[in-house]
Design a protein around this motif. Structure first.
Motif, PDB file in Angstrom:
ATOM      1  N   THR A  16       0.836  -1.135  -0.028  1.00  0.00           N
ATOM      2  CA  THR A  16      -0.099   0.130  -0.175  1.00  0.00           C
ATOM      3  C   THR A  16       1.054   0.997  -0.304  1.00  0.00           C
ATOM      4  O   THR A  16       1.897   1.404  -0.118  1.00  0.00           O
ATOM      5  CB  THR A  16      -0.806   0.231   1.652  1.00  0.00           C
ATOM      6  N   THR A  17       0.273   2.226   0.086  1.00  0.00           N
ATOM      7  CA  THR A  17       0.475   3.750   0.016  1.00  0.00           C
ATOM      8  C   THR A  17       0.518   4.992   0.984  1.00  0.00           C
ATOM      9  O   THR A  17      -0.327   4.514   0.964  1.00  0.00           O
ATOM     10  CB  THR A  17       0.829   3.847  -1.470  1.00  0.00           C
TER      11      THR A  17
ATOM     12  N   ARG B  76      15.200  16.413   1.042  1.00  0.00           N
ATOM     13  CA  ARG B  76      14.544  15.429   0.847  1.00  0.00           C
ATOM     14  C   ARG B  76      15.715  14.438   1.891  1.00  0.00           C
ATOM     15  O   ARG B  76      16.494  14.154   0.972  1.00  0.00           O
ATOM     16  CB  ARG B  76      15.252  15.537  -1.031  1.00  0.00           C
ATOM     17  N   ILE B  77      14.119  13.187   2.037  1.00  0.00           N
ATOM     18  CA  ILE B  77      14.512  12.627   2.710  1.00  0.00           C
ATOM     19  C   ILE B  77      14.535  11.254   2.467  1.00  0.00           C
ATOM     20  O   ILE B  77      12.975  11.139   2.052  1.00  0.00           O
ATOM     21  CB  ILE B  77      14.174  13.109   4.463  1.00  0.00           C
ATOM     22  N   GLU B  78      15.455  10.778   1.732  1.00  0.00           N
ATOM     23  CA  GLU B  78      14.887   8.819   1.573  1.00  0.00           C
ATOM     24  C   GLU B  78      15.566   7.338   1.844  1.00  0.00           C
ATOM     25  O   GLU B  78      16.642   7.426   2.754  1.00  0.00           O
ATOM     26  CB  GLU B  78      15.802   9.081   0.075  1.00  0.00           C
ATOM     27  N   THR B  79      14.235   7.185   2.595  1.00  0.00           N
ATOM     28  CA  THR B  79      14.434   5.935   3.690  1.00  0.00           C
ATOM     29  C   THR B  79      13.785   4.703   2.581  1.00  0.00           C
ATOM     30  O   THR B  79      13.040   4.302   1.729  1.00  0.00           O
ATOM     31  CB  THR B  79      13.703   6.033   4.712  1.00  0.00           C
ATOM     32  N   ALA B  80      14.977   3.787   2.715  1.00  0.00           N
ATOM     33  CA  ALA B  80      14.141   2.069   2.755  1.00  0.00           C
ATOM     34  C   ALA B  80      15.165   1.075   3.219  1.00  0.00           C
ATOM     35  O   ALA B  80      15.626   1.426   4.074  1.00  0.00           O
ATOM     36  CB  ALA B  80      15.189   1.846   0.960  1.00  0.00           C
ATOM     37  N   THR B  81      13.906   0.371   3.809  1.00  0.00           N
ATOM     38  CA  THR B  81      13.982  -0.835   4.367  1.00  0.00           C
ATOM     39  C   THR B  81      13.831  -2.256   4.178  1.00  0.00           C
ATOM     40  O   THR B  81      13.083  -2.435   2.964  1.00  0.00           O
ATOM     41  CB  THR B  81      13.114  -0.764   5.639  1.00  0.00           C
TER      42      THR B  81
ATOM     43  N   LEU C  79       9.472  -1.178   3.393  1.00  0.00           N
ATOM     44  CA  LEU C  79       9.212   0.831   3.217  1.00  0.00           C
ATOM     45  C   LEU C  79      10.403   1.567   2.720  1.00  0.00           C
ATOM     46  O   LEU C  79      11.749   1.009   2.444  1.00  0.00           O
ATOM     47  CB  LEU C  79       9.347   1.293   4.956  1.00  0.00           C
ATOM     48  N   THR C  80       9.550   2.329   1.450  1.00  0.00           N
ATOM     49  CA  THR C  80       9.905   3.382   0.665  1.00  0.00           C
ATOM     50  C   THR C  80       9.645   4.792   0.828  1.00  0.00           C
ATOM     51  O   THR C  80       8.698   4.390   0.170  1.00  0.00           O
ATOM     52  CB  THR C  80      10.278   2.426  -0.679  1.00  0.00           C
ATOM     53  N   SER C  81      10.479   5.596   1.465  1.00  0.00           N
ATOM     54  CA  SER C  81       9.908   6.324   1.162  1.00  0.00           C
ATOM     55  C   SER C  81      11.171   8.258   1.523  1.00  0.00           C
ATOM     56  O   SER C  81      11.640   8.208   1.347  1.00  0.00           O
ATOM     57  CB  SER C  81       8.996   6.750   2.807  1.00  0.00           C
TER      58      SER C  81
ATOM     59  N   ALA D 228       5.178   7.507   0.579  1.00  0.00           N
ATOM     60  CA  ALA D 228       5.799   6.284   1.508  1.00  0.00           C
ATOM     61  C   ALA D 228       5.121   4.772   0.069  1.00  0.00           C
ATOM     62  O   ALA D 228       3.885   4.849   0.786  1.00  0.00           O
ATOM     63  CB  ALA D 228       6.017   6.053   2.626  1.00  0.00           C
ATOM     64  N   GLU D 229       5.314   3.914  -0.011  1.00  0.00           N
ATOM     65  CA  GLU D 229       4.655   2.738  -0.873  1.00  0.00           C
ATOM     66  C   GLU D 229       5.655   1.745   0.608  1.00  0.00           C
ATOM     67  O   GLU D 229       6.844   1.809   1.107  1.00  0.00           O
ATOM     68  CB  GLU D 229       6.225   2.220  -1.617  1.00  0.00           C
ATOM     69  N   LEU D 230       4.594   1.234   1.092  1.00  0.00           N
ATOM     70  CA  LEU D 230       5.327   0.499   2.313  1.00  0.00           C
ATOM     71  C   LEU D 230       5.291  -1.333   1.034  1.00  0.00           C
ATOM     72  O   LEU D 230       4.067  -1.622   1.025  1.00  0.00           O
ATOM     73  CB  LEU D 230       3.609   0.143   3.118  1.00  0.00           C
ATOM     74  N   GLY D 231       6.324  -1.923   0.749  1.00  0.00           N
ATOM     75  CA  GLY D 231       5.910  -3.276   0.658  1.00  0.00           C
ATOM     76  C   GLY D 231       4.966  -4.338   1.085  1.00  0.00           C
ATOM     77  O   GLY D 231       4.442  -5.262   0.729  1.00  0.00           O
TER      78      GLY D 231
END
Length: 373
Positions: free
Chosen positions: A175-176, A341-346, A292-294, A226-229
């Motif tokens: 979801t996003t 610009r903040i980029e977060t990936a898990t 998560l990709t935000s 935010a993309e929630l895998g």
């Protein structure tokens, strides 16, 4: 910062179809360790009355500890058995019991009583056995709970663990969450706290929400994509080996002795009282995401010194998820003409607990939500 956090709260509700009557955001959101006890620690919490719960800022009690305190303060006195069978039969029973060799174990007393009563007083056999069973079970539960104190102390178990959570996430939907502070309302007055939203960090984990850099960020137009895998609502259920909901329900609904051993009003207030009660809420479920990709943007123009400060703090985790770097997690802050610009990936195998559904203790125990009189 409060207005921005309120807007973010409303965006999460809308995008995840979550209820304003129960939802709480949790920060920071470090990846869960791959262990049952790490997951159970999130579940074994009495959350504060705030739309955001920062586990590093707000003090919170442990559900098991407060539940144990209530159970240890309860009693099913011998008078319960006397009321059920009458004083004359009670004296006969005690005389019979004293004559048994060897003496039966306590947990066998209900069955011993039933066999005796069916011979001499069959009309009260069921009532007496039931009363004795209640006495014996409470004592057994109290002994069992004391065993958690150790040594060594044991963690409070919950149903389901890390493996089951990962399996559930693997079979869940993606979801996003899309957010624009310029178009999202900051009105949270219709939520379960009546608008109270106090326990949260500023721009980075641990930053004061009144910090100057945080204030500049909060006053700007902020967007989040935010993309929630994977996203699941994980049910929280205490292990019935130690959790007896009927006992806790009785303690909550009765301010008398029994079920309280002594000073019932004092003990009730310490557990459930409006001002000082430490067991007024419980977590019904957790909001868990993975993969998560935000991307967060701000139209504020930060001077070079502020840019450097934000870059340094990025590793600790930045708004709104506050995921620290390490173990496959990346959290980077970059600037374009001073604009952040903040980029977060898990990773997909590193779950994050980003929120919870919180219930007042009355609803948690199946009641109306109104404290008993």
């Amino acid at each position: 910062m409060t207005a921005l956090q309120n807007r973010w709260y409303n965006a999460v509700l809308k995008n995840l179809a979550a209820s304003p009557s129960t939802t709480q955001l949790i920060q920071p959101a470090p990846p869960l360790e791959p262990s049952d006890t790490a997951l159970w620690a999130h579940e074994n919490t009495v959350p504060p009355a705030s739309l955001t719960f920062n586990r590093q800022i707000a003090e919170s009690a442990f559900l098991f500890r407060e539940y144990d305190a209530v159970i240890q303060a309860l009693s099913v006195p011998e008078s319960t058995l006397v009321t059920a069978i009458g004083s004359a039969v009670h004296q006969e029973w005690l005389k019979y019991l004293r004559g048994l060799t060897p003496q039966p174990d306590e947990d066998r007393l209900p069955d011993v009583f039933y066999a005796w009563a069916m011979t001499y007083h069959p009309d009260i056999a069921n009532e007496g056995a039931s009363a004795l069973r209640d006495i014996v079970r409470l004592k057994a539960l109290q002994r069992f709970l004391r065993s958690y104190q150790g040594p060594p102390p044991k963690p409070a178990e919950y149903l389901g663990g890390s493996r089951e959570l990962l399996s559930m996430l693997g079979n869940s939907r993606s979801t996003t969450i899309s957010f624009d502070s310029a178009t999202t309302s900051a009105d949270v007055s219709g939520t379960w706290t009546g608008g109270v939203n106090k326990d949260f960090s500023g721009l980075w984990d641990g930053a004061d929400r009144l910090d100057a850099i945080t204030t500049g960020f909060a006053r700007s137009v902020v967007t989040v994509e935010a993309e929630l895998g994977a996203y699941v609502v994980w049910p929280v259920n205490p292990d019935p080996r130690w959790y007896d909901s009927s006992r806790l329900h009785e303690a909550y609904t009765k301010r008398s002795s029994p079920p309280w051993a002594s000073d019932p009003q004092l003990h009730w207030d310490m557990a459930f009282g409006e001002k000082s009660g430490r067991l007024r809420r419980a977590i019904a479920s957790l909001l868990v995401v993975a993969g998560l990709t935000s991307v967060v943007t701000s139209d504020a123009v930060f001077p070079s010194d502020d840019q450097q400060a934000i870059r340094v703090k990025a590793a600790a985790g930045l708004w709104p998820f506050f995921v620290p770097t390490g173990g496959g997690v990346t959290s980077n802050a970059s600037f374009d003409n001073g604009r952040l610009r903040i980029e977060t990936a898990t990773p997909a195998d590193k779950p994050l607990v980003i929120g919870a559904h919180v219930l007042p203790i009355a609803r948690y125990l199946g009641g109306s939500g109104t404290a008993p009189g």
